[in-house]
Design an enzyme around this catalytic site. Structure first.
Site, PDB file in Angstrom:
ATOM      1  N   TRP A  44       0.796  -1.228   0.000  1.00 29.58           N
ATOM      2  CA  TRP A  44       0.000   0.000   0.000  1.00 29.58           C
ATOM      3  C   TRP A  44       0.832   1.283   0.000  1.00 29.58           C
ATOM      4  O   TRP A  44       0.643   2.164  -0.843  1.00 29.58           O
ATOM      5  CB  TRP A  44      -0.978   0.016   1.182  1.00 29.58           C
ATOM      6  N   ASP A  79      -2.111  -5.121  -0.945  1.00 32.20           N
ATOM      7  CA  ASP A  79      -3.055  -4.310  -0.177  1.00 32.20           C
ATOM      8  C   ASP A  79      -3.479  -3.108  -0.991  1.00 32.20           C
ATOM      9  O   ASP A  79      -2.842  -2.073  -0.984  1.00 32.20           O
ATOM     10  CB  ASP A  79      -2.430  -3.846   1.135  1.00 32.20           C
ATOM     11  N   ASP A  81      -7.355  -2.048  -3.274  1.00 32.01           N
ATOM     12  CA  ASP A  81      -8.506  -2.507  -4.030  1.00 32.01           C
ATOM     13  C   ASP A  81      -8.179  -2.695  -5.508  1.00 32.01           C
ATOM     14  O   ASP A  81      -8.833  -3.464  -6.198  1.00 32.01           O
ATOM     15  CB  ASP A  81      -9.679  -1.545  -3.866  1.00 32.01           C
ATOM     16  N   CYS A 130     -12.579   1.110  -0.292  1.00 34.38           N
ATOM     17  CA  CYS A 130     -12.320   2.536  -0.063  1.00 34.38           C
ATOM     18  C   CYS A 130     -12.210   3.309  -1.372  1.00 34.38           C
ATOM     19  O   CYS A 130     -12.643   4.448  -1.469  1.00 34.38           O
ATOM     20  CB  CYS A 130     -11.068   2.706   0.786  1.00 34.38           C
ATOM     21  N   LYS A 156      -6.636  -9.173   4.346  1.00 30.23           N
ATOM     22  CA  LYS A 156      -6.790  -7.905   5.056  1.00 30.23           C
ATOM     23  C   LYS A 156      -8.159  -7.360   4.705  1.00 30.23           C
ATOM     24  O   LYS A 156      -8.483  -7.196   3.524  1.00 30.23           O
ATOM     25  CB  LYS A 156      -5.684  -6.924   4.652  1.00 30.23           C
ATOM     26  N   ASP A 158     -10.971  -4.494   5.119  1.00 27.74           N
ATOM     27  CA  ASP A 158     -11.089  -3.069   5.432  1.00 27.74           C
ATOM     28  C   ASP A 158     -12.517  -2.713   5.845  1.00 27.74           C
ATOM     29  O   ASP A 158     -13.424  -3.556   5.838  1.00 27.74           O
ATOM     30  CB  ASP A 158     -10.629  -2.256   4.204  1.00 27.74           C
ATOM     31  N   ARG A 207      -6.752  -4.158  13.934  1.00 32.67           N
ATOM     32  CA  ARG A 207      -6.217  -2.812  14.025  1.00 32.67           C
ATOM     33  C   ARG A 207      -6.831  -2.113  15.230  1.00 32.67           C
ATOM     34  O   ARG A 207      -8.023  -2.253  15.497  1.00 32.67           O
ATOM     35  CB  ARG A 207      -6.525  -2.073  12.731  1.00 32.67           C
ATOM     36  N   ASP A 211      -5.813   4.623  10.314  1.00 34.61           N
ATOM     37  CA  ASP A 211      -4.612   4.354   9.519  1.00 34.61           C
ATOM     38  C   ASP A 211      -3.431   5.210   9.976  1.00 34.61           C
ATOM     39  O   ASP A 211      -3.592   6.395  10.249  1.00 34.61           O
ATOM     40  CB  ASP A 211      -4.865   4.676   8.032  1.00 34.61           C
TER      41      ASP A 211
END
Ligand SMILES: *[C@@H]1O[C@H](CO)[C@@H](O)[C@H](O)[C@H]1NC(C)=O
Ligand SMILES: *[C@@H]1O[C@H](CO)[C@@H](O)[C@H](O)[C@H]1NC(C)=O
Ligand SMILES: *[C@@H]1O[C@H](CO)[C@@H](O)[C@H](O)[C@H]1NC(C)=O
Ligand SMILES: *[C@@H]1O[C@H](CO)[C@@H](O)[C@H](O)[C@H]1NC(C)=O
Ligand SMILES: *[C@@H]1O[C@H](CO)[C@@H](O)[C@H](O)[C@H]1NC(C)=O
Ligand SMILES: *[C@@H]1O[C@H](CO)[C@@H](O)[C@H](O)[C@H]1NC(C)=O
Ligand SMILES: *[C@@H]1O[C@H](CO)[C@@H](O)[C@H](O)[C@H]1NC(C)=O
Length: 377
Positions: A44, A79, A81, A130, A156, A158, A207, A211
């Site tokens: 990412w 990581d 989309d 996202c 992962k 989100d 998490r 972020d």
């Protein structure tokens, strides 16, 4: 900041036993994964959704060639989309964008596995990801089966365009379990539903905060913000399920956002909190300094200690903080952290005191202390 490790002889194990009881939530997920915090690389930070299979093949090569794989960084996480198509094809499973991944995800997984690494992929618990690509809400079973068929090793997950967080993460957790393939479930719901309270029933990592941010002059504040949000949660973590303070900003980009000492402090703190060690700088041009931090064997060993008891803040006075964690051999890992003048790259040294009692050592035992300092080359 000087991470230090104290060995002592003739010490009582009472303090260790007490901590085990505190951490003793019943593990419900039981997928056999993450007995120690996951370590790896995530695309990412360096690439956002500009990803493709060539990049992943190269990243797998670079993880091995740099020695980072051998140091323990074995998850390679796609990581973003951008790996998937914008839209779902009817009610079929999520599919890879065939321009970016012409050979498909299974081929990428095969390549990554042949290198001795594991493949992670990304989806979202809401109606859209996202960046508004296909997300998995309502398609948990279909997508999980697809990920398992591709032999993916980590998901992962989100939290964009999502609501009723807990049940949505439980749905994907159940779906992953039903595939029969152990897939590490990385819950990325930003701490909004206090996931540490139930996380070890649902995921392997959760998490704890928003972020971590990469921004000039804001990165250190973001590191400190995530530290604040993870402090005090040690008792919820343990083998199989870990608090996740988010990715490492070590080495990215080229040390322009964090000074060397800040990067070492960030790394030592994440290590002792038993946060996953997932870094995200550009693998193609890491400095020797970045490699030294990420590979630091003593610090990695603290994170990966088989006892699996996360460290936490045990003492604080002004800008001085002490974090400690018991280790499997009866010793203690200790981070002495000086927050003072954190933006000064020259970071003046300060003397700090650690009280044996604050790290769980009775006053009457003989102590051998071995110090390793962050000022190593
Ligand atoms: C599914 O859950 C059961 C019950 O917790 C567990 O025993 C099993 O190992 C899990 N399987 C996978 C593939 O996660
Ligand atoms: C793959 O992505 C990388 C990073 O964004 C980019 O530099 C490269 O040109 C891309 N390759 C292809 C074949 O699209
Ligand atoms: C696939 O990615 C390309 C960019 O590489 C983009 O232009 C295209 O719209 C994407 N296709 C789908 C179906 O999402
Ligand atoms: C959509 O799925 C159908 C099968 O359900 C398949 O025949 C078709 O080729 C798919 N379309 C695309 C663009 O992948
Ligand atoms: C690494 O390489 C990329 C792509 O060439 C570049 O954008 C980035 O600035 C480089 N970073 C460093 C630290 O040199
Ligand atoms: C730390 O303590 C030692 C011994 O008391 C002293 O010599 C030294 O000047 C102190 N350093 C700082 C930075 O205060
Ligand atoms: C230390 O003190 C405690 C409490 O007084 C006692 O139970 C323990 O045996 C002592 N340990 C040693 C090594 O003397």
């Amino acid at each position: 900041m000087w991470p230090s490790r104290f060995h002592f002889v003739n010490a009582s194990v009472i303090a260790v036993t007490v901590l085990i009881i505190c951490a003793g939530l019943t593990a419900g997920l039981n997928n056999g994964l993450a007995s120690t915090p996951p370590m790896g690389y995530n695309t990412w930070n360096a690439f956002h959704d500009e990803i493709n299979e060539t990049l992943i093949y190269h990243a797998a090569d670079e993880l091995v060639e740099t020695g980072l794989a051998a140091a323990g960084y074995d998850y390679l996480v796609i990581d973003a989309d951008g790996w998937a198509n914008f839209q779902r094809n009817g009610s079929g499973p999520i599919e890879a964008n065939s321009t970016r991944f012409p050979n498909g995800i299974k081929a990428v997984a095969d390549y990554v596995h042949a290198k001795g690494l594991k493949l992670g992929i990304y989806s979202d618990s809401g109606t859209l990801t996202c960046a508004k690509y296909t997300a998995s809400l309502g398609y948990e079973a279909i997508d999980a089966a697809q990920f398992a068929a591709w032999e993916v090793d980590l998901l992962k997950y989100d939290n964009c365009f999502s609501r009723t967080v807990r049940s949505r993460y439980e749905a994907m957790s159940d779906a992953l379990n039903a595939t029969g393939r152990p897939i590490l479930f990385s819950m990325c719901e930003w701490g909004v539903s206090s996931p540490w309270e139930y996380g070890n029933q649902v995921g392997n990592t959760w998490r704890t905060t928003q972020d971590i941010s990469l921004a000039i002059s804001a990165t250190w504040d973001s590191v400190m913000n995530n530290l604040e949000g993870t402090k005090g949660l040690a008792r919820f973590g343990g083998p199989g399920g870990w608090n996740d303070a988010d990715m490492l900003e070590v080495g990215w980009p080229g040390g322009a956002l964090l000074s060397d000492v800040e990067q070492r402090a960030h790394f030592a703190l994440w290590a002792i909190l038993k946060s996953p060690l997932i870094f995200g700088n550009d693998l193609r041009n890491m400095t020797r300094q970045t490699l030294n931090i990420l590979k630091s064997p003593e610090v990695v060993a603290i994170n990966q200690d088989p006892l699996g008891i996360p460290g936490d803040l045990v003492w604080k006075q002004g800008p001085q903080e002490v974090y400690a964690a018991p280790l499997v051999d009866g010793s203690r890992a200790v981070v002495l952290f000086n927050r003072h003048q954190h933006l000064d790259p020259n970071f003046p040294s300060q003397n700090m005191t650690v009280f044996w009692r604050s790290i769980g050592i009775p006053p009457n035992v003989t102590v051998w202390a071995f110090l390793f300092s962050s000022s190593r080359p």
